[in-house]
Design a protein around this motif. Structure first.
Motif, PDB file in Angstrom:
ATOM      1  N   THR A 243       0.892  -0.367   7.222  1.00  0.00           N
ATOM      2  CA  THR A 243       0.792  -0.742   5.814  1.00  0.00           C
ATOM      3  C   THR A 243      -0.443  -0.105   5.176  1.00  0.00           C
ATOM      4  O   THR A 243      -1.334   0.404   5.872  1.00  0.00           O
ATOM      5  N   ILE A 244      -0.471  -0.139   3.856  1.00  0.00           N
ATOM      6  CA  ILE A 244      -1.603   0.440   3.124  1.00  0.00           C
ATOM      7  C   ILE A 244      -2.888  -0.273   3.518  1.00  0.00           C
ATOM      8  O   ILE A 244      -3.902   0.355   3.838  1.00  0.00           O
ATOM      9  N   VAL A 245      -2.851  -1.584   3.476  1.00  0.00           N
ATOM     10  CA  VAL A 245      -3.962  -2.401   3.962  1.00  0.00           C
ATOM     11  C   VAL A 245      -3.569  -2.904   5.343  1.00  0.00           C
ATOM     12  O   VAL A 245      -2.609  -3.667   5.469  1.00  0.00           O
ATOM     13  N   PRO A 246      -4.252  -2.472   6.392  1.00  0.00           N
ATOM     14  CA  PRO A 246      -3.860  -2.883   7.751  1.00  0.00           C
ATOM     15  C   PRO A 246      -3.846  -4.407   7.897  1.00  0.00           C
ATOM     16  O   PRO A 246      -4.809  -5.089   7.552  1.00  0.00           O
ATOM     17  N   LEU A 247      -2.728  -4.917   8.375  1.00  0.00           N
ATOM     18  CA  LEU A 247      -2.570  -6.357   8.589  1.00  0.00           C
ATOM     19  C   LEU A 247      -2.499  -6.624  10.083  1.00  0.00           C
ATOM     20  O   LEU A 247      -1.608  -6.101  10.761  1.00  0.00           O
TER      21      LEU A 247
ATOM     22  N   VAL B  84      11.714  -9.425  -1.730  1.00  0.00           N
ATOM     23  CA  VAL B  84      11.240  -8.615  -0.604  1.00  0.00           C
ATOM     24  C   VAL B  84      11.379  -7.127  -0.931  1.00  0.00           C
ATOM     25  O   VAL B  84      10.456  -6.334  -0.693  1.00  0.00           O
ATOM     26  N   LEU B  85      12.522  -6.753  -1.491  1.00  0.00           N
ATOM     27  CA  LEU B  85      12.702  -5.346  -1.886  1.00  0.00           C
ATOM     28  C   LEU B  85      11.749  -4.957  -3.000  1.00  0.00           C
ATOM     29  O   LEU B  85      11.344  -3.792  -3.104  1.00  0.00           O
ATOM     30  N   GLY B  86      11.373  -5.917  -3.843  1.00  0.00           N
ATOM     31  CA  GLY B  86      10.377  -5.629  -4.876  1.00  0.00           C
ATOM     32  C   GLY B  86       9.047  -5.242  -4.273  1.00  0.00           C
ATOM     33  O   GLY B  86       8.355  -4.337  -4.783  1.00  0.00           O
TER      34      GLY B  86
ATOM     35  N   ALA C  80       9.412  -1.640  -3.156  1.00  0.00           N
ATOM     36  CA  ALA C  80       9.316  -0.723  -4.289  1.00  0.00           C
ATOM     37  C   ALA C  80       7.880  -0.608  -4.779  1.00  0.00           C
ATOM     38  O   ALA C  80       7.424   0.486  -5.153  1.00  0.00           O
ATOM     39  N   ALA C  81       7.140  -1.718  -4.771  1.00  0.00           N
ATOM     40  CA  ALA C  81       5.738  -1.678  -5.191  1.00  0.00           C
ATOM     41  C   ALA C  81       4.918  -0.814  -4.239  1.00  0.00           C
ATOM     42  O   ALA C  81       4.065  -0.028  -4.673  1.00  0.00           O
ATOM     43  N   GLY C  82       5.174  -0.933  -2.937  1.00  0.00           N
ATOM     44  CA  GLY C  82       4.473  -0.089  -1.979  1.00  0.00           C
ATOM     45  C   GLY C  82       4.799   1.374  -2.159  1.00  0.00           C
ATOM     46  O   GLY C  82       3.925   2.241  -2.009  1.00  0.00           O
ATOM     47  N   LEU C  83       6.055   1.676  -2.503  1.00  0.00           N
ATOM     48  CA  LEU C  83       6.449   3.061  -2.759  1.00  0.00           C
ATOM     49  C   LEU C  83       5.738   3.612  -3.986  1.00  0.00           C
ATOM     50  O   LEU C  83       5.324   4.781  -4.010  1.00  0.00           O
ATOM     51  N   ALA C  84       5.582   2.787  -5.012  1.00  0.00           N
ATOM     52  CA  ALA C  84       4.908   3.240  -6.239  1.00  0.00           C
ATOM     53  C   ALA C  84       3.411   3.425  -6.020  1.00  0.00           C
ATOM     54  O   ALA C  84       2.805   4.361  -6.548  1.00  0.00           O
ATOM     55  N   VAL C  85       2.804   2.533  -5.221  1.00  0.00           N
ATOM     56  CA  VAL C  85       1.353   2.606  -5.007  1.00  0.00           C
ATOM     57  C   VAL C  85       0.989   3.757  -4.076  1.00  0.00           C
ATOM     58  O   VAL C  85       0.036   4.510  -4.328  1.00  0.00           O
TER      59      VAL C  85
ATOM     60  N   TYR D 207       8.543   8.171  10.628  1.00  0.00           N
ATOM     61  CA  TYR D 207       9.933   7.720  10.515  1.00  0.00           C
ATOM     62  C   TYR D 207      10.827   8.802   9.898  1.00  0.00           C
ATOM     63  O   TYR D 207      11.905   8.497   9.394  1.00  0.00           O
ATOM     64  N   GLY D 208      10.396  10.025   9.939  1.00  0.00           N
ATOM     65  CA  GLY D 208      11.213  11.114   9.414  1.00  0.00           C
ATOM     66  C   GLY D 208      11.373  11.078   7.909  1.00  0.00           C
ATOM     67  O   GLY D 208      12.394  11.544   7.383  1.00  0.00           O
ATOM     68  N   GLY D 209      10.375  10.556   7.191  1.00  0.00           N
ATOM     69  CA  GLY D 209      10.454  10.485   5.745  1.00  0.00           C
ATOM     70  C   GLY D 209      11.339   9.373   5.228  1.00  0.00           C
ATOM     71  O   GLY D 209      11.658   9.348   4.033  1.00  0.00           O
ATOM     72  N   ARG D 210      11.733   8.454   6.084  1.00  0.00           N
ATOM     73  CA  ARG D 210      12.555   7.321   5.652  1.00  0.00           C
ATOM     74  C   ARG D 210      11.666   6.224   5.068  1.00  0.00           C
ATOM     75  O   ARG D 210      10.510   6.064   5.457  1.00  0.00           O
ATOM     76  N   LEU D 211      12.228   5.432   4.165  1.00  0.00           N
ATOM     77  CA  LEU D 211      11.468   4.414   3.459  1.00  0.00           C
ATOM     78  C   LEU D 211      11.108   3.266   4.389  1.00  0.00           C
ATOM     79  O   LEU D 211      11.960   2.736   5.113  1.00  0.00           O
ATOM     80  N   VAL D 212       9.839   2.855   4.353  1.00  0.00           N
ATOM     81  CA  VAL D 212       9.361   1.710   5.121  1.00  0.00           C
ATOM     82  C   VAL D 212       8.582   0.795   4.178  1.00  0.00           C
ATOM     83  O   VAL D 212       8.329   1.130   3.015  1.00  0.00           O
ATOM     84  N   GLY D 213       8.204  -0.358   4.673  1.00  0.00           N
ATOM     85  CA  GLY D 213       7.401  -1.279   3.886  1.00  0.00           C
ATOM     86  C   GLY D 213       5.932  -0.921   3.978  1.00  0.00           C
ATOM     87  O   GLY D 213       5.343  -0.981   5.062  1.00  0.00           O
ATOM     88  N   ALA D 214       5.333  -0.565   2.856  1.00  0.00           N
ATOM     89  CA  ALA D 214       3.920  -0.177   2.844  1.00  0.00           C
ATOM     90  C   ALA D 214       3.001  -1.349   2.562  1.00  0.00           C
ATOM     91  O   ALA D 214       1.795  -1.257   2.805  1.00  0.00           O
ATOM     92  N   LEU D 215       3.529  -2.442   2.036  1.00  0.00           N
ATOM     93  CA  LEU D 215       2.720  -3.636   1.798  1.00  0.00           C
ATOM     94  C   LEU D 215       2.929  -4.675   2.897  1.00  0.00           C
ATOM     95  O   LEU D 215       1.996  -5.370   3.285  1.00  0.00           O
ATOM     96  N   TRP D 216       4.147  -4.817   3.370  1.00  0.00           N
ATOM     97  CA  TRP D 216       4.482  -5.685   4.506  1.00  0.00           C
ATOM     98  C   TRP D 216       5.227  -4.825   5.512  1.00  0.00           C
ATOM     99  O   TRP D 216       6.109  -4.044   5.125  1.00  0.00           O
ATOM    100  N   PRO D 217       4.907  -4.902   6.790  1.00  0.00           N
ATOM    101  CA  PRO D 217       5.510  -3.984   7.764  1.00  0.00           C
ATOM    102  C   PRO D 217       7.008  -4.200   7.941  1.00  0.00           C
ATOM    103  O   PRO D 217       7.443  -5.075   8.690  1.00  0.00           O
ATOM    104  N   LEU D 218       7.794  -3.390   7.240  1.00  0.00           N
ATOM    105  CA  LEU D 218       9.250  -3.440   7.338  1.00  0.00           C
ATOM    106  C   LEU D 218       9.761  -2.070   7.752  1.00  0.00           C
ATOM    107  O   LEU D 218       9.305  -1.040   7.239  1.00  0.00           O
ATOM    108  N   THR D 219      10.710  -2.036   8.671  1.00  0.00           N
ATOM    109  CA  THR D 219      11.285  -0.788   9.140  1.00  0.00           C
ATOM    110  C   THR D 219      12.442  -0.370   8.233  1.00  0.00           C
ATOM    111  O   THR D 219      12.984  -1.200   7.491  1.00  0.00           O
TER     112      THR D 219
END
Length: 434
Positions: A53-57, A153-155, A158-163, A173-185
């Protein structure tokens, strides 16, 4: 968004309350705290392992939040249902039976003390479902809770993608979307997006929400699903929707029109965008890697070839992290066989068969269509995803299907006030005799 989803709400809600004088009162809907409990269950099943994540949790902090959410959900469910009123549910009963081999196999501690901890978590999860079963009446109440929470959760995704697009689309992950605010695969995000897309489409077809409100949910969810490149979620969405809409074709003109247009658009897209769709589906993998399901088949073969005692075959080795040899199993049936043995596999199969059989026996309705979508999606995803044997989003999806297939509770008969009998005067009785 929430206002649109309340349109055509369940009995007892603001959209269906009976206010006409002399009208028969309807059963009151579940209290608002029930929606909070359902949201806490969803929070508990988000998991604690995933992308950076952006901020390590710290993982310990994430586990504290998820486990705290489960304990809070059980406490709130107990507070709102203190008299322990349950509804008969074959689904929750089978889950309770599944807990038995989980505990028996975990007592041997082959998977460590963490197995007993996971058993306690599963017990709390099942106990909360029992407490919520009081309000399983075949209404769409829990469908709306499901959509709202997963959309939130999807919001966050999307917020992590924007930030931070780089953290949300990592090379790991090969450029696949992950959770940048909460660790989601990527598979998690794809699952959540596919489920709420399917349910929202069915609500539109059933005229339980307007198209503008549905577009707010469907369009961004489709974008996020495409960015995850999750094939299982995409196939589960289309196949599940096809089966669900097929159950409405004979009774819904809107379902027939939607099905026809979807087939036409899919045919045109397959011809015009065939190469692009193929590239998205392959994700740059070689044919050998694709045929082995991204290496999953090698783990499955090794798991099946490993020597096991009779006890391990029957009861499994105890609840673990759904891995074998340090690699994820990524198959619900093999994960259950490894951890809960053949008894667990039989119980999970019974869950799918019972829910599917009940859905087929129900008359056509929007609730039945939503249940068919959820059951078929979980059945398809079980081939490449684990989760049917432990507290997970898949068990919540099936719990939602069970709530939709429950028969509505009968309203209590209206009690008539006692009218005192008027005493007939003696002279009146004499005149009647004469």
């Amino acid at each position: 968004m929430s206002g649109n989803l309340r349109r055509g709400g369940p009995p007892g809600g603001p959209a269906t309350a009976v206010t006409r004088p002399g009208a028969e009162p309807r059963p009151a809907g579940p209290p608002k705290i029930v929606g909070i409990v359902w949201g806490l269950l969803i929070l508990n099943t988000l998991g604690s392992a995933g992308a950076k994540t952006i901020v390590p949790l710290p993982r310990s902090l994430i586990q504290m939040v998820t486990m705290g959410a489960l304990v809070a959900a059980f406490a709130l469910a107990l507070a709102v249902n203190p008299r322990l009123h349950f509804r008969a549910s074959a689904y929750v009963l089978l889950l309770t039976l599944l807990l038995v081999p989980s505990v028996i196999s975990s007592l041997y501690l082959e998977s460590g003390f963490g197995a007993l901890f996971r058993c306690a978590r599963l017990a709390l999860f099942i106990g909360t479902l029992w407490l919520l079963s009081r309000w399983w009446d075949g209404s769409l109440t829990f469908v709306r809770h499901h959509i709202r929470m997963y959309f939130a959760v999807l919001g966050s995704v999307a917020a992590g993608l924007a930030v931070s697009p780089g953290a949300a689309l990592p090379d790991l992950y090969g450029g696949r979307l992950v959770g940048a605010l909460w660790p989601l695969t990527p598979p998690q995000i794809g699952q959540y997006a596919a489920v709420i897309i399917g349910l929202t489409v069915l609500l539109v077809l059933g005229r339980r929400t307007d198209r503008a409100g549905a577009a707010v949910v469907i369009v961004p969810s489709l974008v996020l699903l495409a960015l995850t490149h999750t094939r299982t979620a995409t196939l589960g969405l289309f196949i599940g929707l096809a089966l669900a809409i097929g159950s409405l074709i004979l009774t819904s003109a809107a379902a027939r029109r939607f099905f026809t247009w979807t087939v036409l658009v899919a045919a045109v897209a397959a011809v015009a965008l065939g190469s692009l769709l193929q590239a998205w589906f392959l994700r740059g993998q070689s044919k050998e890697n694709f045929s082995s399901l991204t290496g999953r088949a090698k783990v499955w073969d090794a798991l099946l070839a490993a020597p096991r005692t009779t006890g391990e075959q029957v009861f499994g080795v105890g609840l673990g992290d759904k891995s074998f040899g340090g690699l994820p199993i990524d198959n619900s049936w093999l994960a259950v066989y490894n951890e809960q043995g053949l008894i667990g596999v039989a119980l999970v199969a019974a869950i799918i068969i019972v829910l599917g059989g009940v859905a087929l026996l129900r008359p056509p309705s929007l609730q039945r269509a939503c249940a068919i979508f959820l059951i078929s999606y979980c059945a398809i995803a079980s081939y490449t995803e684990a989760g049917l044997g432990d507290a997970s989003p898949y068990l919540l999806h099936l719990a939602l299907a069970a709530s939709l297939l429950a028969t509505p509770a009968e309203a209590a008969p209206l009690s008539m006030p006692d009218v005192p009998r008027r005493r007939t005067p003696r002279w009146a009785r004499r005149s009647e005799v004469t």
